[in-house]
Design a protein around this motif. Structure first.
Motif, PDB file in Angstrom:
ATOM      1  N   GLN A  13      67.538  -1.594  30.951  1.00  0.00           N
ATOM      2  CA  GLN A  13      68.463  -2.222  31.881  1.00  0.00           C
ATOM      3  C   GLN A  13      69.901  -2.120  31.366  1.00  0.00           C
ATOM      4  O   GLN A  13      70.137  -1.994  30.163  1.00  0.00           O
ATOM      5  N   PRO A  14      70.890  -2.155  32.270  1.00  0.00           N
ATOM      6  CA  PRO A  14      72.294  -2.073  31.839  1.00  0.00           C
ATOM      7  C   PRO A  14      72.708  -3.291  31.023  1.00  0.00           C
ATOM      8  O   PRO A  14      72.264  -4.418  31.281  1.00  0.00           O
ATOM      9  N   ILE A  15      73.537  -3.050  30.035  1.00  0.00           N
ATOM     10  CA  ILE A  15      74.276  -4.121  29.367  1.00  0.00           C
ATOM     11  C   ILE A  15      75.663  -4.126  30.007  1.00  0.00           C
ATOM     12  O   ILE A  15      76.404  -3.151  29.901  1.00  0.00           O
ATOM     13  N   ASN A  16      75.994  -5.201  30.698  1.00  0.00           N
ATOM     14  CA  ASN A  16      77.206  -5.268  31.512  1.00  0.00           C
ATOM     15  C   ASN A  16      78.095  -6.384  30.979  1.00  0.00           C
ATOM     16  O   ASN A  16      77.746  -7.562  31.094  1.00  0.00           O
ATOM     17  N   VAL A  17      79.221  -6.016  30.369  1.00  0.00           N
ATOM     18  CA  VAL A  17      80.076  -6.996  29.702  1.00  0.00           C
ATOM     19  C   VAL A  17      81.527  -6.786  30.127  1.00  0.00           C
ATOM     20  O   VAL A  17      81.847  -5.832  30.846  1.00  0.00           O
ATOM     21  N   THR A  18      82.391  -7.677  29.681  1.00  0.00           N
ATOM     22  CA  THR A  18      83.828  -7.598  29.951  1.00  0.00           C
ATOM     23  C   THR A  18      84.570  -7.427  28.632  1.00  0.00           C
ATOM     24  O   THR A  18      84.152  -7.958  27.599  1.00  0.00           O
ATOM     25  N   THR A  19      85.662  -6.673  28.682  1.00  0.00           N
ATOM     26  CA  THR A  19      86.420  -6.406  27.470  1.00  0.00           C
ATOM     27  C   THR A  19      86.747  -7.693  26.713  1.00  0.00           C
ATOM     28  O   THR A  19      87.067  -8.725  27.313  1.00  0.00           O
ATOM     29  N   ASN A  20      86.609  -7.622  25.396  1.00  0.00           N
ATOM     30  CA  ASN A  20      86.828  -8.719  24.453  1.00  0.00           C
ATOM     31  C   ASN A  20      85.685  -9.741  24.437  1.00  0.00           C
ATOM     32  O   ASN A  20      85.792 -10.765  23.758  1.00  0.00           O
ATOM     33  N   ASP A  21      84.593  -9.463  25.167  1.00  0.00           N
ATOM     34  CA  ASP A  21      83.413 -10.315  25.037  1.00  0.00           C
ATOM     35  C   ASP A  21      82.803 -10.168  23.646  1.00  0.00           C
ATOM     36  O   ASP A  21      82.878  -9.102  23.021  1.00  0.00           O
ATOM     37  N   ILE A  99      81.565  -1.663  29.964  1.00  0.00           N
ATOM     38  CA  ILE A  99      82.588  -2.647  29.609  1.00  0.00           C
ATOM     39  C   ILE A  99      83.604  -2.689  30.753  1.00  0.00           C
ATOM     40  O   ILE A  99      84.280  -1.694  31.039  1.00  0.00           O
ATOM     41  N   ASN A 100      83.690  -3.829  31.422  1.00  0.00           N
ATOM     42  CA  ASN A 100      84.568  -3.983  32.579  1.00  0.00           C
ATOM     43  C   ASN A 100      85.933  -4.529  32.187  1.00  0.00           C
ATOM     44  O   ASN A 100      86.074  -5.211  31.165  1.00  0.00           O
ATOM     45  N   ASN A 101      86.940  -4.241  33.017  1.00  0.00           N
ATOM     46  CA  ASN A 101      88.243  -4.888  32.873  1.00  0.00           C
ATOM     47  C   ASN A 101      88.114  -6.381  33.144  1.00  0.00           C
ATOM     48  O   ASN A 101      87.226  -6.829  33.888  1.00  0.00           O
ATOM     49  N   LYS A 102      89.006  -7.152  32.582  1.00  0.00           N
ATOM     50  CA  LYS A 102      89.110  -8.547  32.989  1.00  0.00           C
ATOM     51  C   LYS A 102      89.566  -8.607  34.448  1.00  0.00           C
ATOM     52  O   LYS A 102      90.252  -7.719  34.941  1.00  0.00           O
ATOM     53  N   ASP A 103      89.190  -9.686  35.151  1.00  0.00           N
ATOM     54  CA  ASP A 103      89.446  -9.781  36.587  1.00  0.00           C
ATOM     55  C   ASP A 103      90.923  -9.659  36.937  1.00  0.00           C
ATOM     56  O   ASP A 103      91.271  -9.120  37.993  1.00  0.00           O
ATOM     57  N   TYR A 104      91.805 -10.161  36.066  1.00  0.00           N
ATOM     58  CA  TYR A 104      93.228 -10.159  36.412  1.00  0.00           C
ATOM     59  C   TYR A 104      93.921  -8.843  36.052  1.00  0.00           C
ATOM     60  O   TYR A 104      95.112  -8.687  36.289  1.00  0.00           O
ATOM     61  N   PRO A 108      93.049   1.494  38.555  1.00  0.00           N
ATOM     62  CA  PRO A 108      93.863   2.413  39.357  1.00  0.00           C
ATOM     63  C   PRO A 108      93.136   3.021  40.547  1.00  0.00           C
ATOM     64  O   PRO A 108      93.333   4.176  40.881  1.00  0.00           O
ATOM     65  N   PHE A 109      92.267   2.239  41.175  1.00  0.00           N
ATOM     66  CA  PHE A 109      91.619   2.667  42.420  1.00  0.00           C
ATOM     67  C   PHE A 109      91.053   1.420  43.090  1.00  0.00           C
ATOM     68  O   PHE A 109      90.900   0.364  42.465  1.00  0.00           O
ATOM     69  N   ALA A 110      90.788   1.544  44.391  1.00  0.00           N
ATOM     70  CA  ALA A 110      90.268   0.403  45.146  1.00  0.00           C
ATOM     71  C   ALA A 110      88.911  -0.032  44.601  1.00  0.00           C
ATOM     72  O   ALA A 110      88.132   0.788  44.101  1.00  0.00           O
ATOM     73  N   GLN A 111      88.645  -1.326  44.702  1.00  0.00           N
ATOM     74  CA  GLN A 111      87.391  -1.864  44.188  1.00  0.00           C
ATOM     75  C   GLN A 111      86.202  -1.247  44.925  1.00  0.00           C
ATOM     76  O   GLN A 111      86.102  -1.344  46.146  1.00  0.00           O
ATOM     77  N   PRO A 314      98.531  -3.077  31.299  1.00  0.00           N
ATOM     78  CA  PRO A 314      97.431  -2.169  30.980  1.00  0.00           C
ATOM     79  C   PRO A 314      96.274  -2.932  30.359  1.00  0.00           C
ATOM     80  O   PRO A 314      96.441  -4.025  29.816  1.00  0.00           O
ATOM     81  N   PHE A 315      95.088  -2.321  30.459  1.00  0.00           N
ATOM     82  CA  PHE A 315      93.887  -2.998  29.985  1.00  0.00           C
ATOM     83  C   PHE A 315      93.852  -3.115  28.481  1.00  0.00           C
ATOM     84  O   PHE A 315      93.114  -3.911  27.938  1.00  0.00           O
ATOM     85  N   ASN A 316      94.641  -2.336  27.794  1.00  0.00           N
ATOM     86  CA  ASN A 316      94.478  -2.238  26.347  1.00  0.00           C
ATOM     87  C   ASN A 316      95.845  -2.380  25.678  1.00  0.00           C
ATOM     88  O   ASN A 316      96.670  -1.491  25.738  1.00  0.00           O
ATOM     89  N   LEU A 317      96.085  -3.512  25.060  1.00  0.00           N
ATOM     90  CA  LEU A 317      97.355  -3.751  24.375  1.00  0.00           C
ATOM     91  C   LEU A 317      97.148  -3.609  22.878  1.00  0.00           C
ATOM     92  O   LEU A 317      96.197  -4.146  22.307  1.00  0.00           O
ATOM     93  N   HIS A 318      98.019  -2.886  22.233  1.00  0.00           N
ATOM     94  CA  HIS A 318      97.927  -2.691  20.783  1.00  0.00           C
ATOM     95  C   HIS A 318      99.095  -3.388  20.098  1.00  0.00           C
ATOM     96  O   HIS A 318     100.226  -3.341  20.575  1.00  0.00           O
ATOM     97  N   TYR A 319      98.816  -4.007  18.988  1.00  0.00           N
ATOM     98  CA  TYR A 319      99.845  -4.667  18.214  1.00  0.00           C
ATOM     99  C   TYR A 319      99.887  -4.046  16.826  1.00  0.00           C
ATOM    100  O   TYR A 319      98.854  -3.823  16.203  1.00  0.00           O
ATOM    101  N   ALA A 320     101.080  -3.752  16.351  1.00  0.00           N
ATOM    102  CA  ALA A 320     101.237  -3.105  15.055  1.00  0.00           C
ATOM    103  C   ALA A 320     101.399  -4.164  13.965  1.00  0.00           C
ATOM    104  O   ALA A 320     102.190  -5.090  14.100  1.00  0.00           O
ATOM    105  N   LEU A 321     100.642  -4.038  12.897  1.00  0.00           N
ATOM    106  CA  LEU A 321     100.749  -4.930  11.753  1.00  0.00           C
ATOM    107  C   LEU A 321     100.999  -4.096  10.511  1.00  0.00           C
ATOM    108  O   LEU A 321     100.431  -3.029  10.336  1.00  0.00           O
ATOM    109  N   LYS A 322     101.836  -4.584   9.653  1.00  0.00           N
ATOM    110  CA  LYS A 322     102.068  -3.937   8.373  1.00  0.00           C
ATOM    111  C   LYS A 322     101.192  -4.613   7.326  1.00  0.00           C
ATOM    112  O   LYS A 322     101.375  -5.785   7.002  1.00  0.00           O
ATOM    113  N   TYR A 323     100.193  -3.872   6.844  1.00  0.00           N
ATOM    114  CA  TYR A 323      99.276  -4.464   5.892  1.00  0.00           C
ATOM    115  C   TYR A 323      99.996  -4.866   4.608  1.00  0.00           C
ATOM    116  O   TYR A 323      99.568  -5.772   3.903  1.00  0.00           O
ATOM    117  N   SER A 324     101.109  -4.200   4.309  1.00  0.00           N
ATOM    118  CA  SER A 324     101.818  -4.519   3.072  1.00  0.00           C
ATOM    119  C   SER A 324     102.422  -5.918   3.110  1.00  0.00           C
ATOM    120  O   SER A 324     102.740  -6.490   2.076  1.00  0.00           O
TER     121      SER A 324
END
Length: 338
Positions: A13-21, A99-104, A108-111, A314-324
């Motif tokens: 069966q499908p495993i159906n989740v939302t991003t960041n679950d 893995i689905n987008n969050k509802d909000y 880029p296409f109609a549901q 966008p569905f995917n936000l990246h944040y830069a961290l300096k490990y140093s």
């Protein structure tokens, strides 16, 4: 032959989740040999000990269980899971992982009306143990015995060689709708050409990345790949329509053998699918067809994705961290023994 089922289902069966679950997947091994389940394409950031491959995971012994715990961090898209040990994938144990987008967050296409999962793959009548022994002896597996679509098929290309009464997967749809068809090649080695009789395939996503939307009449899907298409049910419902997955790079007599068939059934259909199967690409004199088709797939860039939306992020936000800049409070050495 026996198959590897998930909770009694083949495919699983499908495993159906939302991003960041956060997921907890408890796997009980009812086989008579070790088992690991891997999640192909899921990134498992900072959590490699749940990726289900030998080396980072200890195998699950027979009659034991193990709970995989991981977060689907900053991802969307179509993937699938499968067993990674002992060539068990040749006997099943696979299923869709979405893995689905969050509802909000808009896409880029109609549901679409709904998701349709189609798992295609080459199939051998021998089980994975026998196939593994063949490979271990240095021999090739040879031509597959057929192609399955969602665990059913194959196509009766010859009434003498292939028995009648073969059950095929039926996909039920309503007329005048658009469906998101997620197609996964779960086979072990064979490239398959996927097509739906009299219907276009609008490619929109592959393994977590949206694509420039392009129409295809058929599409080559190599082993392990996953693609999403939008399919509009805009045809006359006088009959059902064939869904076909056939082997590539074989001569015609062999490719007929290695063909799987399913049925697209309109709710107001007036009869079964008829006529010859929709043909595969005619590339006898054009051997680069598959390569050039793959090159035609263009991923949506960050800027293009934003431009395609009227609002939202966008569905995917990246944040830069300096490990140093991070101070270490202590270092702990962990040793794991299998």
């Amino acid at each position: 032959m026996k198959v590897i089922a998930i909770n009694g289902n083949f495919p699983g069966q499908p495993i159906n989740v939302t991003t960041n679950d956060n997921l907890h997947v408890n796997v009980f091994n009812e086989l008579d040999e070790d088992l690991l389940i891997t999640w192909s394409g899921v990134q498992l950031k900072r959590n490699a000990w749940s990726d289900g491959v030998l080396g980072t995971n200890c195998p699950i012994p027979p009659k034991w269980n193990w709970t995989y715990k991981f977060e689907v961090k900053d991802q969307i898209g179509s993937f699938y899971y499968f067993p990674s040990l002992n060539f068990q994938k040749a006997s099943g144990g696979f299923g869709p992982f979405v893995i689905n987008n969050k509802d909000y967050i808009p896409v880029p296409f109609a549901q679409p009306e709904k998701d349709i999962f189609i798992l295609i793959g080459d199939w051998y009548t021998q089980n994975h143990t026998a196939l593994r022994s063949t490979l271990d002896s240095g021999k090739a597996l040879g031509i597959p015995d057929g192609v399955l679509i969602n665990g059913k098929g194959p196509f009766q290309y010859n009434s003498t060689l292939v028995p009648g009464g073969i059950e095929h997967t039926q996909i039920d749809v309503e007329p005048g709708k658009t469906y998101r068809v997620r197609v996964h090649n779960v086979g072990i080695s064979t490239t398959l050409n996927f097509r739906i009789q009299n219907h276009n395939l609008l490619l929109v996503e592959t393994e977590g990345r949206y694509t420039i939307q392009t129409n295809y009449s058929n599409f080559d899907i190599h082993a392990g790949q996953s693609y999403s298409f939008l399919v509009s049910t805009d045809q006359n419902a006088s009959t059902d329509y064939y869904i076909v997955a056939s082997a590539r790079f074989l001569n015609q007599s062999l490719s007929q053998k290695v063909t799987g068939v399913a049925v697209l059934h309109y709710s107001n259909s007036k009869g079964p699918a008829t006529g010859p199967l929709p043909p595969p690409p005619d590339d006898t004199y054009y051997r680069d067809f598959s390569i050039n088709q793959a090159r035609s797939v263009r991923l949506v860039t960050h800027d293009v994705y934003l431009a395609s939306l009227s609002h939202g992020l966008p569905f995917n936000l990246h944040y830069a961290l300096k490990y140093s800049s991070i101070s270490l409070s202590y270092i702990e050495k962990i040793v794991s023994f299998c």
